[in-house]
Design a protein around this motif. Structure first.
Motif, PDB file in Angstrom:
ATOM      1  N   LEU A   1      28.590  12.507 141.800  1.00 32.88           N
ATOM      2  CA  LEU A   1      29.102  13.632 141.024  1.00 32.88           C
ATOM      3  C   LEU A   1      29.788  14.647 141.941  1.00 32.88           C
ATOM      4  O   LEU A   1      30.884  15.141 141.635  1.00 32.88           O
ATOM      5  CB  LEU A   1      27.964  14.297 140.251  1.00 32.88           C
ATOM      6  N   CYS A   2      29.148  14.962 143.066  1.00 34.88           N
ATOM      7  CA  CYS A   2      29.746  15.917 144.003  1.00 34.88           C
ATOM      8  C   CYS A   2      31.083  15.418 144.536  1.00 34.88           C
ATOM      9  O   CYS A   2      32.018  16.216 144.735  1.00 34.88           O
ATOM     10  CB  CYS A   2      28.788  16.182 145.166  1.00 34.88           C
ATOM     11  N   GLU A   3      31.191  14.136 144.769  1.00 32.40           N
ATOM     12  CA  GLU A   3      32.459  13.574 145.244  1.00 32.40           C
ATOM     13  C   GLU A   3      33.564  13.804 144.218  1.00 32.40           C
ATOM     14  O   GLU A   3      34.715  14.079 144.575  1.00 32.40           O
ATOM     15  CB  GLU A   3      32.306  12.078 145.533  1.00 32.40           C
ATOM     16  N   ALA A   4      33.227  13.706 142.942  1.00 35.31           N
ATOM     17  CA  ALA A   4      34.227  13.932 141.897  1.00 35.31           C
ATOM     18  C   ALA A   4      34.689  15.388 141.890  1.00 35.31           C
ATOM     19  O   ALA A   4      35.889  15.679 141.764  1.00 35.31           O
ATOM     20  CB  ALA A   4      33.649  13.554 140.532  1.00 35.31           C
ATOM     21  N   TYR A   5      33.756  16.328 142.037  1.00 33.71           N
ATOM     22  CA  TYR A   5      34.127  17.737 142.066  1.00 33.71           C
ATOM     23  C   TYR A   5      34.894  18.068 143.344  1.00 33.71           C
ATOM     24  O   TYR A   5      35.788  18.919 143.329  1.00 33.71           O
ATOM     25  CB  TYR A   5      32.872  18.604 141.941  1.00 33.71           C
ATOM     26  N   ARG A   6      34.568  17.395 144.424  1.00 34.28           N
ATOM     27  CA  ARG A   6      35.333  17.583 145.661  1.00 34.28           C
ATOM     28  C   ARG A   6      36.782  17.149 145.453  1.00 34.28           C
ATOM     29  O   ARG A   6      37.712  17.793 145.943  1.00 34.28           O
ATOM     30  CB  ARG A   6      34.688  16.790 146.798  1.00 34.28           C
TER      31      ARG A   6
ATOM     32  N   ALA B   1      19.183  17.884 143.589  1.00 34.30           N
ATOM     33  CA  ALA B   1      19.620  17.606 144.954  1.00 34.30           C
ATOM     34  C   ALA B   1      20.762  18.563 145.263  1.00 34.30           C
ATOM     35  O   ALA B   1      21.619  18.806 144.417  1.00 34.30           O
ATOM     36  CB  ALA B   1      20.074  16.160 145.109  1.00 34.30           C
ATOM     37  N   GLU B   2      20.747  19.107 146.472  1.00 33.09           N
ATOM     38  CA  GLU B   2      21.748  20.114 146.833  1.00 33.09           C
ATOM     39  C   GLU B   2      22.629  19.589 147.964  1.00 33.09           C
ATOM     40  O   GLU B   2      22.151  18.892 148.872  1.00 33.09           O
ATOM     41  CB  GLU B   2      21.057  21.411 147.244  1.00 33.09           C
ATOM     42  N   TYR B   3      23.910  19.961 147.908  1.00 33.69           N
ATOM     43  CA  TYR B   3      24.896  19.460 148.853  1.00 33.69           C
ATOM     44  C   TYR B   3      25.821  20.582 149.301  1.00 33.69           C
ATOM     45  O   TYR B   3      25.973  21.602 148.612  1.00 33.69           O
ATOM     46  CB  TYR B   3      25.753  18.361 148.205  1.00 33.69           C
ATOM     47  N   LEU B   4      26.466  20.354 150.438  1.00 32.56           N
ATOM     48  CA  LEU B   4      27.558  21.198 150.877  1.00 32.56           C
ATOM     49  C   LEU B   4      28.831  20.368 150.791  1.00 32.56           C
ATOM     50  O   LEU B   4      28.952  19.323 151.441  1.00 32.56           O
ATOM     51  CB  LEU B   4      27.336  21.679 152.311  1.00 32.56           C
ATOM     52  N   VAL B   5      29.755  20.823 149.959  1.00 36.29           N
ATOM     53  CA  VAL B   5      31.013  20.105 149.725  1.00 36.29           C
ATOM     54  C   VAL B   5      32.101  20.757 150.575  1.00 36.29           C
ATOM     55  O   VAL B   5      32.389  21.953 150.424  1.00 36.29           O
ATOM     56  CB  VAL B   5      31.397  20.154 148.233  1.00 36.29           C
ATOM     57  N   THR B   6      32.694  19.995 151.480  1.00 39.33           N
ATOM     58  CA  THR B   6      33.709  20.525 152.391  1.00 39.33           C
ATOM     59  C   THR B   6      34.951  19.644 152.376  1.00 39.33           C
ATOM     60  O   THR B   6      34.984  18.598 151.720  1.00 39.33           O
ATOM     61  CB  THR B   6      33.169  20.594 153.831  1.00 39.33           C
ATOM     62  N   ASP B   7      35.953  20.049 153.133  1.00 39.72           N
ATOM     63  CA  ASP B   7      37.154  19.225 153.272  1.00 39.72           C
ATOM     64  C   ASP B   7      36.823  17.867 153.880  1.00 39.72           C
ATOM     65  O   ASP B   7      37.502  16.873 153.608  1.00 39.72           O
ATOM     66  CB  ASP B   7      38.188  19.932 154.158  1.00 39.72           C
ATOM     67  N   ASP B   8      35.779  17.829 154.705  1.00 34.86           N
ATOM     68  CA  ASP B   8      35.433  16.596 155.416  1.00 34.86           C
ATOM     69  C   ASP B   8      34.561  15.645 154.616  1.00 34.86           C
ATOM     70  O   ASP B   8      34.445  14.471 154.966  1.00 34.86           O
ATOM     71  CB  ASP B   8      34.727  16.930 156.731  1.00 34.86           C
ATOM     72  N   GLY B   9      33.916  16.131 153.551  1.00 35.49           N
ATOM     73  CA  GLY B   9      33.058  15.240 152.782  1.00 35.49           C
ATOM     74  C   GLY B   9      31.951  15.988 152.070  1.00 35.49           C
ATOM     75  O   GLY B   9      32.029  17.208 151.841  1.00 35.49           O
ATOM     76  N   VAL B  10      30.901  15.253 151.712  1.00 30.60           N
ATOM     77  CA  VAL B  10      29.762  15.794 150.977  1.00 30.60           C
ATOM     78  C   VAL B  10      28.507  15.595 151.827  1.00 30.60           C
ATOM     79  O   VAL B  10      28.149  14.473 152.159  1.00 30.60           O
ATOM     80  CB  VAL B  10      29.604  15.080 149.616  1.00 30.60           C
TER      81      VAL B  10
ATOM     82  N   GLY C   1      32.056  24.155 148.700  1.00 31.80           N
ATOM     83  CA  GLY C   1      30.906  25.051 148.761  1.00 31.80           C
ATOM     84  C   GLY C   1      29.634  24.333 148.379  1.00 31.80           C
ATOM     85  O   GLY C   1      29.571  23.100 148.313  1.00 31.80           O
ATOM     86  N   THR C   2      28.592  25.105 148.104  1.00 36.38           N
ATOM     87  CA  THR C   2      27.297  24.543 147.742  1.00 36.38           C
ATOM     88  C   THR C   2      27.323  24.018 146.310  1.00 36.38           C
ATOM     89  O   THR C   2      27.854  24.669 145.412  1.00 36.38           O
ATOM     90  CB  THR C   2      26.201  25.619 147.878  1.00 36.38           C
ATOM     91  N   MET C   3      26.756  22.832 146.105  1.00 36.57           N
ATOM     92  CA  MET C   3      26.560  22.283 144.760  1.00 36.57           C
ATOM     93  C   MET C   3      25.115  21.818 144.635  1.00 36.57           C
ATOM     94  O   MET C   3      24.645  21.021 145.440  1.00 36.57           O
ATOM     95  CB  MET C   3      27.485  21.092 144.495  1.00 36.57           C
ATOM     96  N   SER C   4      24.437  22.358 143.645  1.00 36.16           N
ATOM     97  CA  SER C   4      23.076  21.935 143.343  1.00 36.16           C
ATOM     98  C   SER C   4      23.112  21.225 141.998  1.00 36.16           C
ATOM     99  O   SER C   4      23.454  21.829 140.981  1.00 36.16           O
ATOM    100  CB  SER C   4      22.141  23.147 143.287  1.00 36.16           C
TER     101      SER C   4
END
Length: 441
Positions: A311-316, A263-272, A322-325
């Protein structure tokens, strides 16, 4: 607002010293950098290791609706590996930086998007007066990309969050790897060994205590039927497994019969933000992508998305942007195990960010694969049009040539847009049949 695109598909941080790779691997990676053109908009600037063919630029921009004459492509001097990939010394070259400033109109870019956002990218952006144009620049300037792409850190973070992963361990020394492998062998399981930093399964090997196992996600299976054989293997392969001591080794139970997805996401200041999912086709290494994952139970799809988002929330939280796959396995029982994160643009980001939403639409299945032999890129475009299989914007179906490898091995990469996975496979058979017939004539 100008975006600076950097096609650094193979970097020292990502995969070790590029000088240790074969000439074909370097040329292939260099050609893969052409994918930055799918993201380009009018007036953008792209740094590429080698200038793409004009026919390829015209083809991509013809589909995306970008004015090709407005783009500026900048190629740095060759650097220490002969001008194939964008090594850090090429991005630091003073003459290149002066040329890049001119291409940007002596104005800093509003945004910097690199395939792999390493310290060399932040250094370049800072020299252009655009450090803040790099998402998460403060984190990345301290070597954050290495950590965000580390398979070892992934396992630690996932374990801390209670996210299921395949049983295993992180080994910094051969004796630790021997202990972890032996534990799985004694329980009756083969194992996957992974280099800490690598991509597309190229840093993986499977070890098994018995014959009969086919590789999936690694190039080979090594059969080791005694403790002495295991020690001998680790002695011989330790330098390769650790990239000559640069990284650690991930030892994890090999899950036979699993499907590989992400699953791919865009991680930004505003969220995932969720941007897409797909199945990774292995034969035995990465051989293609199907978007979205076909024939997935609602429970497995929900599990994959919930776990990857956590997981992406933790890295945020630690500063990555940026992009996280995030890759995972769907077990034969329908469970989900996560197994690594790719905190960079992936080989499918252009599919989720451009080809899917802007061309095919969200209700289409995409099948992306490489290895289609063609006489030239221009001839491939012409034959595709003549066959009636070229992408049709009105029906939002057909074949798109996504990357040009003709100067490397005489092939192109393609993406098929269709109503569903079966229709995409049928279209693929037609496509390959057309080019096979042309090759015989």
């Amino acid at each position: 607002m100008t975006t600076l695109h950097i096609g650094n598909t193979q970097t020292e941080e990502m995969s070790g010293d590029p000088a240790l790779l074969s000439a074909e691997q370097l040329r292939f990676s260099s050609a893969s950098s052409q994918r930055v053109l799918w993201f380009a908009r009018d007036g953008d600037v792209a740094v590429v290791p080698v200038a793409p063919q004009e026919t390829y630029v015209a083809y991509v921009t013809g589909l995306t609706g970008v004015d090709a004459s407005s783009l500026r492509l900048v190629v740095p001097p060759p650097g220490h590996v002969g001008g194939t990939v964008l090594t850090s010394d090429r991005l630091a070259d003073a003459a290149f930086r002066a040329e890049l400033r001119t291409a940007l109109g002596d104005r800093p870019p509003a945004r910097v998007q690199a395939y792999y956002p390493d310290t060399a990218v932040v250094s370049l952006a800072r020299a252009l007066g655009a450090a803040e144009a790099v998402p998460g620049h403060a984190f990345l300037a301290q070597g954050g990309a290495v950590n965000a792409n580390s398979k070892a850190l992934f396992r630690a973070v996932a374990a801390g969050l209670g996210i299921p992963v395949a049983p295993g361990a992180i080994a910094a020394w051969p004796w630790q790897a021997e202990r972890a492998v032996t534990e799985q062998f004694e329980a009756g399981y083969p194992v996957m060994l992974k280099q800490e930093l690598h991509s597309a399964s190229e840093g993986n090997e499977i070890l098994s205590p018995k014959d009969g196992l086919s590789p999936f996600g690694a190039e080979r299976v090594v059969v080791l039927q005694s403790p002495e054989a295991l020690r001998s293997y680790l002695d011989e392969r330790w330098s390769w497994l650790t990239d000559d001591g640069r990284g650690r080794v991930i030892v994890e139970r090999y899950v036979a019969g699993a499907r590989a997805g992400y699953a791919e996401y865009l991680v930004t200041d505003d969220g995932v933000e969720f941007t897409g999912e797909g199945e990774l086709l292995m034969a035995p290494l990465l051989d293609g992508i199907v978007i979205p994952i076909p024939d997935l139970t609602p429970a497995a799809r929900t599990g994959l998305r919930e776990l990857t988002r956590r997981l992406c929330e933790a890295y945020r939280a630690i500063g990555y942007r940026g992009t996280m796959s995030v890759d995972g396995l769907i077990t034969p029982e329908g469970g989900v195990l996560l197994n690594e994160t790719n905190s960079r643009l992936s080989g499918s980001t252009h599919l989720h960010g451009v080809i899917g939403p802007r061309l095919a639409g969200p209700d289409r299945t995409l099948l992306d694969r490489g290895g289609l032999a063609v006489p030239s890129f221009a001839e491939a475009v012409a034959r595709l049009a003549d066959s009636g299989l070229a992408f049709d914007p009105s029906s939002r179906t057909g074949a798109i040539l996504t990357c040009d490898y003709t100067h490397v091995n005489g092939t192109v990469r393609y993406c098929l847009a269709a109503a569903d996975a079966d229709a995409a496979r049928n279209l693929e058979r037609e496509l390959r049949g057309v080019f096979a017939m042309a090759a015989r004539n």
